[in-house]
Design a protein around this motif. Structure first.
Motif, PDB file in Angstrom:
ATOM      1  N   THR A   1       1.420  26.677  25.196  1.00 60.76           N
ATOM      2  CA  THR A   1       0.279  27.537  25.637  1.00 60.76           C
ATOM      3  C   THR A   1      -0.516  28.090  26.654  1.00 60.76           C
ATOM      4  OG1 THR A   1      -0.811  26.780  22.986  1.00 60.76           O
ATOM      5  CG2 THR A   1       0.580  28.845  23.065  1.00 60.76           C
ATOM      6  N   GLU A   2      -1.490  28.267  26.990  1.00 54.81           N
ATOM      7  CA  GLU A   2      -2.646  28.452  27.324  1.00 54.81           C
ATOM      8  C   GLU A   2      -3.995  28.540  26.647  1.00 54.81           C
ATOM      9  OE1 GLU A   2      -2.683  28.765  31.267  1.00 54.81           O
ATOM     10  OE2 GLU A   2      -0.256  28.997  30.698  1.00 54.81           O
ATOM     11  N   GLY A   3      -4.337  27.501  26.970  1.00 57.12           N
ATOM     12  CA  GLY A   3      -6.466  27.379  27.008  1.00 57.12           C
ATOM     13  C   GLY A   3      -6.150  25.834  26.429  1.00 57.12           C
ATOM     14  N   GLY A   4      -7.183  25.082  26.965  1.00 58.37           N
ATOM     15  CA  GLY A   4      -6.842  24.058  26.929  1.00 58.37           C
ATOM     16  C   GLY A   4      -8.559  23.570  26.455  1.00 58.37           C
ATOM     17  N   ILE A   5      -8.387  22.395  26.314  1.00 62.27           N
ATOM     18  CA  ILE A   5      -9.905  21.644  25.454  1.00 62.27           C
ATOM     19  C   ILE A   5     -10.721  21.142  26.613  1.00 62.27           C
ATOM     20  CG2 ILE A   5      -9.601  21.610  23.467  1.00 62.27           C
ATOM     21  CD1 ILE A   5      -9.079  18.218  24.725  1.00 62.27           C
ATOM     22  N   THR A   6     -12.352  21.154  26.829  1.00 59.44           N
ATOM     23  CA  THR A   6     -13.254  20.823  27.620  1.00 59.44           C
ATOM     24  C   THR A   6     -14.576  19.205  26.612  1.00 59.44           C
ATOM     25  OG1 THR A   6     -14.346  22.269  27.498  1.00 59.44           O
ATOM     26  CG2 THR A   6     -12.855  21.926  29.225  1.00 59.44           C
ATOM     27  N   LYS A   7     -15.576  18.916  26.615  1.00 62.13           N
ATOM     28  CA  LYS A   7     -16.102  18.276  26.516  1.00 62.13           C
ATOM     29  C   LYS A   7     -17.074  19.243  25.473  1.00 62.13           C
ATOM     30  CE  LYS A   7     -20.138  15.413  26.036  1.00 62.13           C
ATOM     31  NZ  LYS A   7     -22.057  14.937  27.183  1.00 62.13           N
ATOM     32  N   GLY A   8     -17.356  19.656  24.082  1.00 64.67           N
ATOM     33  CA  GLY A   8     -17.709  20.139  22.607  1.00 64.67           C
ATOM     34  C   GLY A   8     -17.147  22.051  22.248  1.00 64.67           C
ATOM     35  N   ALA A   9     -14.965  20.524  22.643  1.00 69.98           N
ATOM     36  CA  ALA A   9     -14.676  22.362  22.318  1.00 69.98           C
ATOM     37  C   ALA A   9     -14.322  21.706  21.000  1.00 69.98           C
ATOM     38  CB  ALA A   9     -12.971  22.396  23.399  1.00 69.98           C
ATOM     39  N   THR A  10     -13.888  22.950  19.755  1.00 74.21           N
ATOM     40  CA  THR A  10     -13.297  22.201  18.594  1.00 74.21           C
ATOM     41  C   THR A  10     -12.032  22.444  18.346  1.00 74.21           C
ATOM     42  OG1 THR A  10     -15.512  22.791  17.603  1.00 74.21           O
ATOM     43  CG2 THR A  10     -13.734  22.686  16.377  1.00 74.21           C
ATOM     44  N   VAL A  11     -10.977  21.925  17.505  1.00 69.53           N
ATOM     45  CA  VAL A  11      -9.064  21.689  17.418  1.00 69.53           C
ATOM     46  C   VAL A  11      -9.317  21.299  15.722  1.00 69.53           C
ATOM     47  CG1 VAL A  11      -7.895  20.736  17.607  1.00 69.53           C
ATOM     48  CG2 VAL A  11      -9.376  20.353  19.169  1.00 69.53           C
ATOM     49  N   GLY A  12      -8.921  22.843  15.805  1.00 72.51           N
ATOM     50  CA  GLY A  12      -8.903  23.394  13.829  1.00 72.51           C
ATOM     51  C   GLY A  12      -6.978  23.060  13.382  1.00 72.51           C
ATOM     52  N   VAL A  13      -7.346  22.229  12.284  1.00 79.33           N
ATOM     53  CA  VAL A  13      -6.252  21.701  11.465  1.00 79.33           C
ATOM     54  C   VAL A  13      -5.699  22.540  10.576  1.00 79.33           C
ATOM     55  CG1 VAL A  13      -3.973  20.164  11.507  1.00 79.33           C
ATOM     56  CG2 VAL A  13      -5.511  20.118  13.530  1.00 79.33           C
ATOM     57  N   LEU A  14      -4.856  23.224  10.177  1.00 77.37           N
ATOM     58  CA  LEU A  14      -4.664  23.961   9.082  1.00 77.37           C
ATOM     59  C   LEU A  14      -3.042  23.798   8.783  1.00 77.37           C
ATOM     60  CD1 LEU A  14      -5.598  27.746   8.294  1.00 77.37           C
ATOM     61  CD2 LEU A  14      -3.385  26.739   7.722  1.00 77.37           C
ATOM     62  N   LEU A  15      -2.762  22.856   7.467  1.00 76.42           N
ATOM     63  CA  LEU A  15      -2.286  22.582   7.046  1.00 76.42           C
ATOM     64  C   LEU A  15      -1.751  23.781   5.367  1.00 76.42           C
ATOM     65  CD1 LEU A  15       0.379  20.376   6.709  1.00 76.42           C
ATOM     66  CD2 LEU A  15      -1.100  18.602   5.664  1.00 76.42           C
ATOM     67  N   ASP A  16      -0.615  24.497   5.738  1.00 77.83           N
ATOM     68  CA  ASP A  16      -1.084  25.187   4.300  1.00 77.83           C
ATOM     69  C   ASP A  16       0.943  24.667   3.454  1.00 77.83           C
ATOM     70  OD1 ASP A  16       0.163  27.091   2.163  1.00 77.83           O
ATOM     71  OD2 ASP A  16       0.015  28.380   3.953  1.00 77.83           O
ATOM     72  N   LEU A  17       0.411  24.289   2.679  1.00 75.66           N
ATOM     73  CA  LEU A  17       1.856  23.322   1.881  1.00 75.66           C
ATOM     74  C   LEU A  17       2.547  24.153   0.943  1.00 75.66           C
ATOM     75  CD1 LEU A  17       0.759  19.710   1.731  1.00 75.66           C
ATOM     76  CD2 LEU A  17       2.180  20.237   3.116  1.00 75.66           C
ATOM     77  N   THR A  18       1.705  25.761   1.108  1.00 72.61           N
ATOM     78  CA  THR A  18       1.957  26.314   0.121  1.00 72.61           C
ATOM     79  C   THR A  18       3.512  27.166   1.005  1.00 72.61           C
ATOM     80  OG1 THR A  18       0.537  26.594  -1.479  1.00 72.61           O
ATOM     81  CG2 THR A  18       1.837  28.848  -1.199  1.00 72.61           C
ATOM     82  N   ARG A  19       3.257  27.592   1.893  1.00 71.87           N
ATOM     83  CA  ARG A  19       4.122  28.197   3.036  1.00 71.87           C
ATOM     84  C   ARG A  19       4.956  26.920   3.708  1.00 71.87           C
ATOM     85  NH1 ARG A  19      -0.094  32.096   3.685  1.00 71.87           N
ATOM     86  NH2 ARG A  19       0.478  33.939   3.318  1.00 71.87           N
ATOM     87  N   ARG A  20       4.789  25.546   3.758  1.00 67.19           N
ATOM     88  CA  ARG A  20       5.069  24.825   4.452  1.00 67.19           C
ATOM     89  C   ARG A  20       4.661  24.853   5.760  1.00 67.19           C
ATOM     90  NH1 ARG A  20      10.538  23.713   2.595  1.00 67.19           N
ATOM     91  NH2 ARG A  20      11.167  25.800   3.029  1.00 67.19           N
ATOM     92  N   THR A  21       3.395  24.742   6.070  1.00 65.47           N
ATOM     93  CA  THR A  21       3.214  24.949   8.070  1.00 65.47           C
ATOM     94  C   THR A  21       2.887  24.480   8.313  1.00 65.47           C
ATOM     95  OG1 THR A  21       2.369  27.482   7.256  1.00 65.47           O
ATOM     96  CG2 THR A  21       4.467  27.540   7.173  1.00 65.47           C
ATOM     97  N   LEU A  22       1.736  24.809   9.573  1.00 64.02           N
ATOM     98  CA  LEU A  22       1.278  24.014  10.595  1.00 64.02           C
ATOM     99  C   LEU A  22       1.030  24.771  11.780  1.00 64.02           C
ATOM    100  CD1 LEU A  22      -0.575  20.868  10.756  1.00 64.02           C
ATOM    101  CD2 LEU A  22       1.032  20.219  11.982  1.00 64.02           C
ATOM    102  N   THR A  23      -0.191  24.896  11.336  1.00 72.45           N
ATOM    103  CA  THR A  23      -1.353  26.317  12.723  1.00 72.45           C
ATOM    104  C   THR A  23      -2.314  25.009  12.879  1.00 72.45           C
ATOM    105  OG1 THR A  23      -0.488  27.405  10.926  1.00 72.45           O
ATOM    106  CG2 THR A  23      -2.107  28.540  12.860  1.00 72.45           C
TER     107      THR A  23
END
Length: 722
Positions: A649-671
């Protein structure tokens, strides 16, 4: 004083130093021993002459030379890499104190009355640190003489001598009774009365006991050392940069014109003060060591007295563990065999593939080497471009990931075996000696705790090694607004569901155990947050988020990871990717955390996601089948699991960026998200088991962990859709 004797002995001859010289590495050698271990290197083999000659040596020749150097070091017992390519690689021998040294140089011809000065390229290897030194035209005269060490040796040998004797007795010297400080002579009583009567000019002399006189001799001024370059000049100044005494003539010649030079006496006092301060700390450590030795000797008797009781307890517990393991052994063997066959098949397939590819690469290398040997320029240029492209293409085919095993050597069963082994190692101490009859504080099992609608389910357990009997537990919750705790459950069960909680509120929970002897301390407090109507489970029913505060775990991280900010900020001291996990594992519920990019240099590829506890710690996250991750550069991002890349996917990181991790074990998905923008579709599905937050990075990246966050809007809005 006897402990100091090893410091006063030469590492080559094993005897007390004689005419010691100081090497640049700060170690000492007898001058004669240094002359014996000199190795003469011809001018044609020196590093300078080799570079000046401009002789062409191929990379394969260097590879062969490097192999021979390794073999020579294996024979000698140490490496001689000190920046001197001309250092010899001859076999070595052991000195009397066990230090390996080079064999003595060949003896001079019989006609020679004195050993000739070493040639310009003579090489000396320190037998203690193995640093190779190339001597200049002054030879060994270029090394300063350690007169201070000579004085220490003299005093040490005098201290070991027998009782001081009279210096004027002619035949059998009697034991000295006094010493005259002005005459510097030891007298027995008869010789003192005869040769040193207390009258006339001798009446003003000061007579002291022999022991005090010996001390006076030690403290008397010694011969002033002279400059090694100007033997008629005394040392008068000290060069701070060169860390050596110098004379005025050295300064006049300009050898230290740009260096900081200070008075010799001032630097002498300064360094004496620094050494005294350092010795104070070392003296305290030595005192502690003596006290510790006394403590250990006292423990020996106590251990012997308790050995019978300890042995009986240990045997009984081990027998019980062996019986349980034997019953479980048959069930696990079949699973191990299946895993074994699968892993062997994958590795053998990769061996076959790499063998074919290596054979092709080797053939191309040999063909290129033969082409290089041809002397036809026009013919060479006709095919050189194509060969260069082939070489580059082949090199790219061996690129990142090709030389990484597709299958790990670890078995999944190791995850269950490690805590069991740890419990076995710790079991004997706890079982043999219980510190208190009061129960230990319970442990809230985060992976079993969750909220649903306006109810919360909490689970806890006693520490695995606790043997104190527990009669029941008390669960307490606050009012959802940070108020006082109240009891919501008292009983023997280790799980409780509390109904009637408020939506969109934050509750704190804690539990304690009790028995007849008393009540245990509280467990760690767990924070639960409910949210009204924003999250739904797979059947469309609302569910709430389990908020967890956690940090990175130094215990399970790779040794190259560097922690700061209470283990919330991490970086690495290696250019290779290293993995660090969070302290908390998740198996149920909805969990979201973010990582802010504090530093991002030279376009590295950090990876973020979740992993099993036994994930590879020395490879990028997602290279094995124990991690699910998104790795990003400054332009794009990829999802990776088991070394398989998906959904760029398009979209990278630089200094100051924020990466979010969402673990939904009810739906058993990772976003994943970057700056609150979701990256692609759902990254991974069908996740089951226990997962730990994970990051892989190198020294060019620094990230900070942020936990206890609500679900981002893009996920909450999607979950609310019917």
């Amino acid at each position: 004083m006897e402990e100091m004797e090893e410091e006063l002995k030469c590492p080559v001859c094993g005897s007390f130093y004689r005419e010691p010289i100081i090497l640049p590495c700060s170690h000492n050698l007898c001058q004669a021993c240094a002359r014996n271990i000199l190795v003469q290197t011809p001018d044609s083999e020196s590093p300078q002459s080799r570079r000046a000659s401009g002789s062409a040596v191929s990379d394969y020749d260097y590879l062969d030379l490097d192999k021979m150097s390794l073999y020579s070091e294996a024979d000698s017992g140490y490496g001689s890499y000190g920046g001197f390519a001309s250092a010899p690689t001859t076999p070595c021998q052991k000195s009397p104190n066990g230090v390996r040294v080079f064999p003595p140089a060949a003896p001079p011809p019989p006609a020679a009355l004195a050993p000739p000065p070493p040639p310009r390229n003579a090489c000396l290897t320190c037998p203690q640190c193995h640093r190779s030194l190339v001597l200049d035209e002054r030879g060994l005269r270029g090394f300063p003489r350690n007169r201070l060490l000579e004085g220490v040796i003299d005093r040490y040998q005098q201290g070991r001598a027998a009782a001081l004797r009279c210096q004027l007795c002619e035949k059998a010297p009697k034991e000295a009774a006094v010493m005259c400080e002005q005459c510097d002579v030891f007298y027995c009583d008869p010789c003192r009365l005869r040769c040193h009567p207390p009258r006339g000019p001798l009446a003003k002399h000061r007579l002291v006991p022999p022991a005090q006189g010996r001390v006076s001799r030690r403290l008397s001024p010694r011969k002033i050392s002279t400059c090694t370059d100007h033997e008629l000049e005394n040392h008068s100044m000290y060069c701070v940069q060169c860390k050596s005494p110098v004379c005025y003539q050295c300064l006049e010649e300009g050898k230290h014109s740009s260096h900081e030079v200070k008075a010799l006496g001032a630097m002498w006092k300064l360094h004496k003060s620094q050494l005294s301060q350092a010795l104070n700390g070392l003296s305290d450590r030595a005192k502690e060591a003596k006290e510790f030795l006394v403590q250990l000797r006292n423990m020996v008797q106590q251990i012997q007295e308790n050995s019978v009781e300890f042995e009986a307890c240990l045997v009984a517990q081990c027998d019980a563990l062996i019986d349980a393991l034997n019953r479980r052994k048959a069930q696990l063997l079949s699973r191990v065999n299946k895993e074994h066959e699968h892993k062997l098949k994958v590795v053998r397939d990769q061996i076959s593939h790499c063998t074919v590819k290596l054979r092709q690469t080797t053939g191309l290398m040999e063909y290129c080497l033969e082409v290089i040997k041809e002397n036809d320029p026009s013919g060479f240029l006709q095919i050189s471009d194509a060969l260069i492209r082939r070489v580059h293409l082949t090199e790219e085919q061996w690129g990142k990931g090709t030389l990484t095993p597709r299958m790990t050597t670890d078995f999944d069963l190791n995850l269950d075996n490690a805590p069991l082994l740890q419990s076995i190692h710790q079991l004997d101490f706890v079982q043999m000696k219980v510190s208190s009859p009061v129960p230990a504080p319970p442990i809230l099992q985060l992976e079993e705790c969750c909220t649903h609608n306006n109810s919360a389910t909490l689970s806890w357990k006693q520490p695995p090694l606790s043997t104190v009997q527990v009669e029941g537990y008390i669960l307490e919750l606050d009012d959802g607004n940070g108020g006082q705790f109240r009891e919501v459950y008292v009983g023997k069960e280790t799980m409780c569901t509390v109904d009637g909680l408020h939506f969109n509120s934050t509750y704190s929970a804690r539990v304690k155990a009790f028995n007849k002897s008393g009540v245990s301390p509280y467990s760690k407090t767990l924070v639960l947050q409910t949210s009204e109507g924003c999250n739904f489970d797979t059947q469309g029913s609302p569910y709430s988020q389990l908020v967890a505060w956690f940090s990175f775990d130094p215990a399970s991280a790779h040794a190259d990871i560097i922690f700061s900010n209470d283990n919330l900020t991490v970086t690495c001291n290696s250019y290779d990717d290293r993995v660090v996990l969070g302290k908390t594992g998740f198996s149920k519920g909805l969990h979201y955390w973010e990582l802010s990019i504090d530093r991002y240099d030279n376009h590295p590829d950090p990876a973020f996601g979740v992993a099993r506890i036994d994930v590879l710690k020395d490879a990028m996250l997602g290279k094995d089948d124990k991690a699910w991750a998104m790795y990003v550069d400054n332009n794009r991002s990829w999802f990776m699991h088991n070394n398989s890349h998906t959904n760029r996917t398009e979209g990278g990181i630089t200094k100051g960026a924020t990466v979010g991790v969402l673990l939904d074990l009810t739906r058993r998905t990772l976003t994943f998200s970057i700056n609150e923008d979701q990256q692609g579709p759902v990254a991974f599905e069908n996740l089951e088991g226990l997962f730990f937050p994970a990051v892989s990075l190198n020294r060019n990246v620094q990230v900070t962990l942020h936990t206890g966050l609500p679900v981002p809007e893009f996920y909450a809005s999607r979950s609310a859709m019917p």
